[in-house]
Enzyme design. Structure first.
Site, PDB file in Angstrom:
ATOM      1  NE  ARG A  39      -4.392   1.827  65.741  1.00 22.96           N
ATOM      2  CZ  ARG A  39      -4.005   0.841  66.524  1.00 22.96           C
ATOM      3  NH1 ARG A  39      -4.824  -0.141  66.814  1.00 22.96           N
ATOM      4  NH2 ARG A  39      -2.796   0.846  67.048  1.00 22.96           N
ATOM      5  NE  ARG A  56      -3.288   4.208  74.320  1.00 30.69           N
ATOM      6  CZ  ARG A  56      -2.940   3.004  73.918  1.00 30.69           C
ATOM      7  NH1 ARG A  56      -1.695   2.738  73.605  1.00 30.69           N
ATOM      8  NH2 ARG A  56      -3.835   2.045  73.839  1.00 30.69           N
ATOM      9  NE  ARG A  91      -2.287  -3.087  66.269  1.00 33.42           N
ATOM     10  CZ  ARG A  91      -1.601  -4.220  66.397  1.00 33.42           C
ATOM     11  NH1 ARG A  91      -1.215  -4.890  65.340  1.00 33.42           N
ATOM     12  NH2 ARG A  91      -1.290  -4.666  67.597  1.00 33.42           N
ATOM     13  CG  ASP A 119      -5.153  -3.963  68.107  1.00 32.33           C
ATOM     14  OD1 ASP A 119      -5.464  -2.805  68.432  1.00 32.33           O
ATOM     15  OD2 ASP A 119      -4.669  -4.787  68.896  1.00 32.33           O
ATOM     16  CE  LYS A 135      -7.325  -0.338  70.530  1.00 29.58           C
ATOM     17  NZ  LYS A 135      -6.708  -1.345  71.406  1.00 29.58           N
ATOM     18  CE  LYS A 189       1.652  -4.794  71.360  1.00 27.80           C
ATOM     19  NZ  LYS A 189       1.917  -3.389  70.994  1.00 27.80           N
ATOM     20  CB  SER A 245     -11.456  -2.525  78.183  1.00 28.64           C
ATOM     21  OG  SER A 245     -10.097  -2.481  78.536  1.00 28.64           O
ATOM     22  N   GLY A 250       0.394   0.438  76.243  1.00 30.94           N
ATOM     23  CA  GLY A 250      -0.808   0.562  77.066  1.00 30.94           C
ATOM     24  C   GLY A 250      -1.080  -0.734  77.819  1.00 30.94           C
TER      25      GLY A 250
END
Length: 441
Positions: free
Chosen positions: A355, A127, A398, A324, A351, A26, A172, A99
């Site tokens: 998460r 977010r 996920r 992730d 996330k 992705k 990030s 995002g």
């Protein structure tokens, strides 16, 4: 978009076997669309991930004046507009759940003298975007309207963009990438100083398209210098299979007794392989075959065989290379012998869902002892997991896929409340797993 929840149940059903290629990465797919739109001439992209996040980015690039056409399965042709060449879109750009697409496009638009409104689904609207707006404002963009730094937000791009030196407050890749993409439009050198190295796909692809980018080590981190106002020349992009998607059949292959699975063409960028490093420390049998380079990225086929895992301590500095993958690693840890400690997971709280809490809840629901201590996740493995739980996925793909992997190897079946949005990152997941022999109903 209103969807009807589709509960999904995973149960143990003998070994998994076969060779598969998971969808394209992705991160690479989204960057290929954006950089193709900023290049002059035609860019051909093959192996594109045709999930919603990527397709929403394609629609946004079209709205900004680039010509994008699907010319075959997973094959796209992009006619770009050149650096700073975006046209003012007539309507809001809707990034759905992405995002990455949203933040990177914010950067690309920030260097253009246009006004654009960015929006997304309920999850993306919740977010934070303020962090990414800070460097863009220093480059010369202006936030016209937004509620507490969240979507929907309207940004007015810089008329005379300025190069900046920016040290992101947190590691990030999205923040770094947005800054570099805005810096393309500025004269002189835009510099990003990372305290901790994050995934470097943007730098690699900028170089692939002919930009001048210098990357130097600085302590644990990196200093990235981009020379602005390049003429980006189109280059073909072969999108490698996504390591974050490959992780699910890979861990299922490790946990389901007797399994032997081959995953073809998986990206092996060292900033994305923290999970493989960790699983190897836990005793996983993973063999790399046919290592090669495609489109600036390292790629290999992975052969995975069922393995008895042991607990590990995962250091905080590994988090950026596997951020992730923690929900899935937590599932693997449940089947390992001993207590696994995963340190420094604060980034997981922002996330698609919180998460960290969702991962702990997933394990609790299936009889696995787990606790959160500060930003650390601790899992007490017993060599097996009882399963039998119903998992609330919070629209997080996920969490959904991690719960399914637990169900395939657990003593009792596991049900997730909704599997519809797995397609945002992994279209064809259920079919691919069934093809390996998984029982999903």
């Amino acid at each position: 978009m209103h969807r009807h929840p589709a509960p999904l149940t995973a149960r143990r059903n003998g070994p998994l076997a076969g060779a598969v290629r998971v969808p394209g990465d992705k991160s690479i797919s989204i960057r290929a669309l954006i950089l193709g739109a900023l290049a002059v001439g035609e860019t051909r992209v093959t192996g594109l991930l045709e999930g919603e996040d990527v397709l929403n980015t394609a629609v946004a690039m079209r709205a900004l004046g680039a010509r994008l056409e699907r010319v075959g399965e997973k094959t796209w042709s992009i006619h770009g507009v050149g650096v700073a060449g975006f046209a003012e879109p007539k309507a809001a750009l809707d990034f759905g759940n992405s995002g990455t697409g949203c933040r990177l496009a914010l950067g690309a638009v920030a260097g253009c003298p246009i006004t654009a409104t960015f929006d997304g689904d309920a999850s993306l609207r919740s977010r934070p975007m303020r962090r990414v707006l800070d460097p863009l404002q220093r480059i010369g963009a202006r936030t016209v309207s937004s509620t507490e730094g969240r979507l929907p937000l309207t940004i007015e791009g810089a008329r005379d963009p300025l190069p900046i030196v920016f040290a992101p407050p947190v590691p990030s890749a999205q923040l770094k990438s947005a800054t570099l993409l805005a810096g393309l439009a500025a004269p002189g050198e835009t510099v990003v100083i990372e305290a901790e190295a994050t995934r470097d796909h943007t730098e690699k692809m900028l170089i692939h398209f002919g930009a001048q980018v210098r990357v130097e080590s600085a302590g644990h981190g990196r200093r990235i210098t981009l020379t602005g106002q390049p003429e980006l020349a189109p280059k073909p992009v072969v999108v490698p299979a996504d390591p974050s998607s490959a992780a699910f059949p890979l861990v299922a292959g490790l946990l389901v007794k007797g399994s032997d699975v081959i995953l073809n063409g998986v990206m092996m960028n060292p900033l994305r392989t923290g999970l493989l490093t960790t699983l190897a420390e836990m005793g996983a049998d993973i063999e790399q075959l046919a290592a090669r380079n495609e489109g600036g990225e390292d790629v290999a086929d992975l052969r995975v065989r069922a393995s008895a895992l042991r607990a590990a301590e995962v250091p905080a500095e590994r988090a950026p290379s596997m951020i992730d993958e923690y929900p899935l690693l937590a599932v693997a840890a449940a089947f390992a012998e001993g207590t696994t400690v995963m340190r420094g997971l604060k980034e997981l709280r922002v996330k698609e869902s919180d998460r960290l809490a969702a991962t702990a809840a997933l394990l609790h629901a299936n009889g696995v002892e787990t606790e959160i201590a500060g930003d650390d996740l601790i899992v007490h493995g017993k060599g097996h997991a009882q399963g039998g739980g119903v998992v609330t996925t919070h629209m997080d793909h996920r969490i959904a896929m991690s719960a399914i992997v637990l169900g395939l190897a657990g003593d009792r079946p596991v049900q997730i409340d909704d599997g519809t949005f797995i397609a945002t990152s992994f279209p064809g997941f259920v079919e691919l797993m069934r093809g390996l022999g998984a029982d999903l109903s």
